[in-house]
Design a protein around this motif. Sequence first.
Motif, PDB file in Angstrom:
ATOM      1  N   ASP A  63     -27.182  39.680  15.044  1.00  7.17           N
ATOM      2  CA  ASP A  63     -27.010  40.802  15.960  1.00  7.17           C
ATOM      3  C   ASP A  63     -25.628  41.423  15.770  1.00  7.17           C
ATOM      4  OD1 ASP A  63     -27.169  42.621  17.989  1.00  7.17           O
ATOM      5  OD2 ASP A  63     -26.878  41.149  19.593  1.00  7.17           O
ATOM      6  N   GLU A  64     -25.581  42.730  15.563  1.00  6.33           N
ATOM      7  CA  GLU A  64     -24.306  43.403  15.336  1.00  6.33           C
ATOM      8  C   GLU A  64     -23.888  44.280  16.515  1.00  6.33           C
ATOM      9  OE1 GLU A  64     -24.268  45.483  11.613  1.00  6.33           O
ATOM     10  OE2 GLU A  64     -23.805  43.644  10.522  1.00  6.33           O
ATOM     11  N   THR A  65     -24.654  44.252  17.615  1.00  4.21           N
ATOM     12  CA  THR A  65     -24.307  45.126  18.735  1.00  4.21           C
ATOM     13  C   THR A  65     -23.182  44.552  19.582  1.00  4.21           C
ATOM     14  OG1 THR A  65     -25.954  44.063  20.153  1.00  4.21           O
ATOM     15  CG2 THR A  65     -26.663  45.982  18.873  1.00  4.21           C
ATOM     16  N   LYS A  66     -23.127  43.197  19.703  1.00  2.80           N
ATOM     17  CA  LYS A  66     -22.166  42.494  20.560  1.00  2.80           C
ATOM     18  C   LYS A  66     -22.259  42.964  22.015  1.00  2.80           C
ATOM     19  CE  LYS A  66     -18.840  41.657  16.858  1.00  2.80           C
ATOM     20  NZ  LYS A  66     -17.418  41.733  16.440  1.00  2.80           N
ATOM     21  N   ALA A  67     -23.409  43.508  22.364  1.00  2.97           N
ATOM     22  CA  ALA A  67     -23.639  43.975  23.742  1.00  2.97           C
ATOM     23  C   ALA A  67     -25.137  43.895  24.004  1.00  2.97           C
ATOM     24  CB  ALA A  67     -23.112  45.402  23.907  1.00  2.97           C
ATOM     25  N   SER A  68     -25.641  44.755  24.891  1.00  3.63           N
ATOM     26  CA  SER A  68     -27.076  44.744  25.156  1.00  3.63           C
ATOM     27  C   SER A  68     -27.829  45.342  23.962  1.00  3.63           C
ATOM     28  CB  SER A  68     -27.373  45.550  26.420  1.00  3.63           C
ATOM     29  OG  SER A  68     -26.916  46.886  26.259  1.00  3.63           O
ATOM     30  N   GLY A  69     -29.086  44.930  23.814  1.00  8.52           N
ATOM     31  CA  GLY A  69     -29.878  45.392  22.690  1.00  8.52           C
ATOM     32  C   GLY A  69     -29.709  44.480  21.484  1.00  8.52           C
ATOM     33  N   PHE A  70     -30.330  44.910  20.389  1.00  2.00           N
ATOM     34  CA  PHE A  70     -30.256  44.100  19.167  1.00  2.00           C
ATOM     35  C   PHE A  70     -30.274  45.026  17.953  1.00  2.00           C
ATOM     36  CE2 PHE A  70     -32.022  41.798  15.599  1.00  2.00           C
ATOM     37  CZ  PHE A  70     -31.358  40.583  15.654  1.00  2.00           C
ATOM     38  N   LYS A  71     -29.294  44.806  17.076  1.00  2.00           N
ATOM     39  CA  LYS A  71     -29.236  45.571  15.836  1.00  2.00           C
ATOM     40  C   LYS A  71     -29.033  44.584  14.696  1.00  2.00           C
ATOM     41  CE  LYS A  71     -26.642  49.141  13.365  1.00  2.00           C
ATOM     42  NZ  LYS A  71     -25.451  50.020  13.391  1.00  2.00           N
ATOM     43  N   PHE A  72     -30.003  44.521  13.808  1.00  2.00           N
ATOM     44  CA  PHE A  72     -29.960  43.540  12.725  1.00  2.00           C
ATOM     45  C   PHE A  72     -28.868  43.893  11.713  1.00  2.00           C
ATOM     46  CE2 PHE A  72     -31.125  41.892   8.570  1.00  2.00           C
ATOM     47  CZ  PHE A  72     -31.405  40.566   8.862  1.00  2.00           C
ATOM     48  N   GLY A  73     -28.155  42.843  11.282  1.00  2.00           N
ATOM     49  CA  GLY A  73     -27.134  43.024  10.255  1.00  2.00           C
ATOM     50  C   GLY A  73     -26.490  41.689   9.909  1.00  2.00           C
ATOM     51  N   ILE A  74     -25.777  41.670   8.812  1.00  2.00           N
ATOM     52  CA  ILE A  74     -25.114  40.425   8.376  1.00  2.00           C
ATOM     53  C   ILE A  74     -23.597  40.550   8.494  1.00  2.00           C
ATOM     54  CG2 ILE A  74     -26.989  39.738   6.831  1.00  2.00           C
ATOM     55  CD1 ILE A  74     -25.310  40.842   4.496  1.00  2.00           C
ATOM     56  N   GLY A  75     -23.165  41.431   9.365  1.00  2.00           N
ATOM     57  CA  GLY A  75     -21.732  41.653   9.540  1.00  2.00           C
ATOM     58  C   GLY A  75     -20.991  40.405  10.005  1.00  2.00           C
ATOM     59  N   SER A  76     -21.626  39.617  10.869  1.00  2.00           N
ATOM     60  CA  SER A  76     -20.977  38.404  11.381  1.00  2.00           C
ATOM     61  C   SER A  76     -20.719  37.411  10.260  1.00  2.00           C
ATOM     62  CB  SER A  76     -21.843  37.756  12.461  1.00  2.00           C
ATOM     63  OG  SER A  76     -21.947  38.600  13.585  1.00  2.00           O
ATOM     64  N   TYR A  77     -21.691  37.281   9.356  1.00  2.00           N
ATOM     65  CA  TYR A  77     -21.537  36.350   8.230  1.00  2.00           C
ATOM     66  C   TYR A  77     -20.478  36.844   7.242  1.00  2.00           C
ATOM     67  CZ  TYR A  77     -25.667  33.862   9.855  1.00  2.00           C
ATOM     68  OH  TYR A  77     -26.548  33.120  10.608  1.00  2.00           O
ATOM     69  N   LYS A  78     -20.424  38.147   7.039  1.00  2.00           N
ATOM     70  CA  LYS A  78     -19.398  38.708   6.147  1.00  2.00           C
ATOM     71  C   LYS A  78     -18.001  38.443   6.697  1.00  2.00           C
ATOM     72  CE  LYS A  78     -22.035  42.501   4.050  1.00  2.00           C
ATOM     73  NZ  LYS A  78     -22.179  43.989   3.935  1.00  2.00           N
ATOM     74  N   TYR A  79     -17.835  38.701   7.990  1.00  2.00           N
ATOM     75  CA  TYR A  79     -16.525  38.472   8.601  1.00  2.00           C
ATOM     76  C   TYR A  79     -16.187  36.983   8.608  1.00  2.00           C
ATOM     77  CZ  TYR A  79     -12.759  38.288  11.985  1.00  2.00           C
ATOM     78  OH  TYR A  79     -11.559  38.037  12.591  1.00  2.00           O
ATOM     79  N   LEU A  80     -17.203  36.166   8.849  1.00  2.00           N
ATOM     80  CA  LEU A  80     -16.999  34.723   8.961  1.00  2.00           C
ATOM     81  C   LEU A  80     -16.351  34.157   7.700  1.00  2.00           C
ATOM     82  CD1 LEU A  80     -17.649  32.454  11.025  1.00  2.00           C
ATOM     83  CD2 LEU A  80     -19.715  32.002   9.694  1.00  2.00           C
ATOM     84  N   PHE A  81     -16.898  34.501   6.556  1.00  2.00           N
ATOM     85  CA  PHE A  81     -16.396  33.930   5.304  1.00  2.00           C
ATOM     86  C   PHE A  81     -15.116  34.614   4.812  1.00  2.00           C
ATOM     87  CE2 PHE A  81     -20.848  32.546   5.212  1.00  2.00           C
ATOM     88  CZ  PHE A  81     -20.653  31.191   5.001  1.00  2.00           C
ATOM     89  N   SER A  82     -14.751  35.709   5.443  1.00  2.00           N
ATOM     90  CA  SER A  82     -13.461  36.337   5.117  1.00  2.00           C
ATOM     91  C   SER A  82     -12.375  35.907   6.096  1.00  2.00           C
ATOM     92  CB  SER A  82     -13.604  37.863   5.134  1.00  2.00           C
ATOM     93  OG  SER A  82     -13.906  38.318   6.445  1.00  2.00           O
ATOM     94  N   ASP A  83     -12.777  35.176   7.144  1.00  2.00           N
ATOM     95  CA  ASP A  83     -11.846  34.738   8.174  1.00  2.00           C
ATOM     96  C   ASP A  83     -11.106  33.476   7.703  1.00  2.00           C
ATOM     97  OD1 ASP A  83     -10.457  34.130  10.434  1.00  2.00           O
ATOM     98  OD2 ASP A  83     -12.192  33.875  11.744  1.00  2.00           O
ATOM     99  N   LYS A  84      -9.807  33.588   7.560  1.00  2.00           N
ATOM    100  CA  LYS A  84      -8.990  32.476   7.078  1.00  2.00           C
ATOM    101  C   LYS A  84      -9.091  31.270   8.009  1.00  2.00           C
ATOM    102  CE  LYS A  84      -4.253  31.298   5.742  1.00  2.00           C
ATOM    103  NZ  LYS A  84      -2.842  31.794   5.662  1.00  2.00           N
ATOM    104  N   ARG A  85      -9.156  31.542   9.301  1.00  2.00           N
ATOM    105  CA  ARG A  85      -9.225  30.454  10.280  1.00  2.00           C
ATOM    106  C   ARG A  85     -10.520  29.651  10.118  1.00  2.00           C
ATOM    107  NH1 ARG A  85      -9.607  31.246  16.782  1.00  2.00           N
ATOM    108  NH2 ARG A  85      -9.883  29.044  17.329  1.00  2.00           N
ATOM    109  N   PHE A  86     -11.632  30.355   9.885  1.00  2.00           N
ATOM    110  CA  PHE A  86     -12.902  29.646   9.699  1.00  2.00           C
ATOM    111  C   PHE A  86     -12.880  28.826   8.416  1.00  2.00           C
ATOM    112  CE2 PHE A  86     -17.157  29.428   7.794  1.00  2.00           C
ATOM    113  CZ  PHE A  86     -17.803  28.686   8.768  1.00  2.00           C
ATOM    114  N   ARG A  87     -12.348  29.398   7.345  1.00  2.00           N
ATOM    115  CA  ARG A  87     -12.292  28.672   6.069  1.00  2.00           C
ATOM    116  C   ARG A  87     -11.445  27.413   6.204  1.00  2.00           C
ATOM    117  NH1 ARG A  87     -11.319  33.870   3.770  1.00  2.00           N
ATOM    118  NH2 ARG A  87      -9.207  33.210   3.230  1.00  2.00           N
TER     119      ARG A  87
END
Length: 288
Positions: A36-60
């Motif tokens: 979900d890429e809306t981060k609010a009400s509703g639902f919008k499909f996307g892989i933005g969370s996964y893209k950010y996740l693996f670019s996040d130094k803290r997560f790595r």
Amino acid sequence: MLKKKYKGYLYLLPALIVLLVFVFYPIINTVIFSFDETKASGFKFGIGSYKYLFSDKRFRQSLVNTLIYAAIVPFLSVSISLLLANALVHLKNKKLQSMFQSIYFLPYVTSLVAIGIVWSWLFNSEYGVINYVLKVIGFKGINWLNDSKYGMLALIIFAVWKSLAFNTLILTTGIASINPQYYQAAKIDQASSRTIFTQITIKLVSPMIAYTYMISLIAAFKVYTEVYVLFGGRTLDGSVSTVVRYIIDRFYGDQDFPLAYAAAVVLLVIILLVTGIQKYAQRNKIHY
């Protein structure tokens, strides 16, 4: 025959309902809303969370810390527990055997928070017992809980000690169930203690060794409480941050729910892959 079959499923139904409601439904929901890429009400499909996740130094960094922890703690814990269990079972003095079994089992029935407070005192850089012992034998004291170089080492020592109780109990039960005739035959053949341990004890309790290792491995990937009770809200520049800590911070702290869900899905996939590989690698080394 058919009636008996349905009767069996009826007995399983309560457990299946609990699994569906509290295990499978949350997992499916987590996977769906991680996209979900809306981060609010509703639902919008996307892989933005996964893209950010693996670019996040803290997560790595959290992922690397978790992998290091999972590679070391289960191996050390099961190895030490196996040696302790073997020594306990073959201890001739039954009173001492009962006393040591109670001592080793004590951490399992004690609150982890209380244990963490005690270990925080043991690791204290100024008046801790561990640093006192180090100074007595000629070494300098270490700032265990405030230095990022030693934070992970302190966590590993604490986690290994904490996990010994359960593993030792399981392995003690397994070794005690071995038929004494195997040991008697080995002694008649003048086999050494090392040979008896490696060729009889380890092989005959290999299913329990595999079980305790697998349980310890899964628990290691989900480590959080140990970090919290030892370091509180600190991560020592990320050196003791774990994936579960990252998920909780993102979910409750930042309220970035899709990102927290995505991190949880990644952790689930890693656990499934590692345990699957582990089971495949052990298939010819376990003797039933």
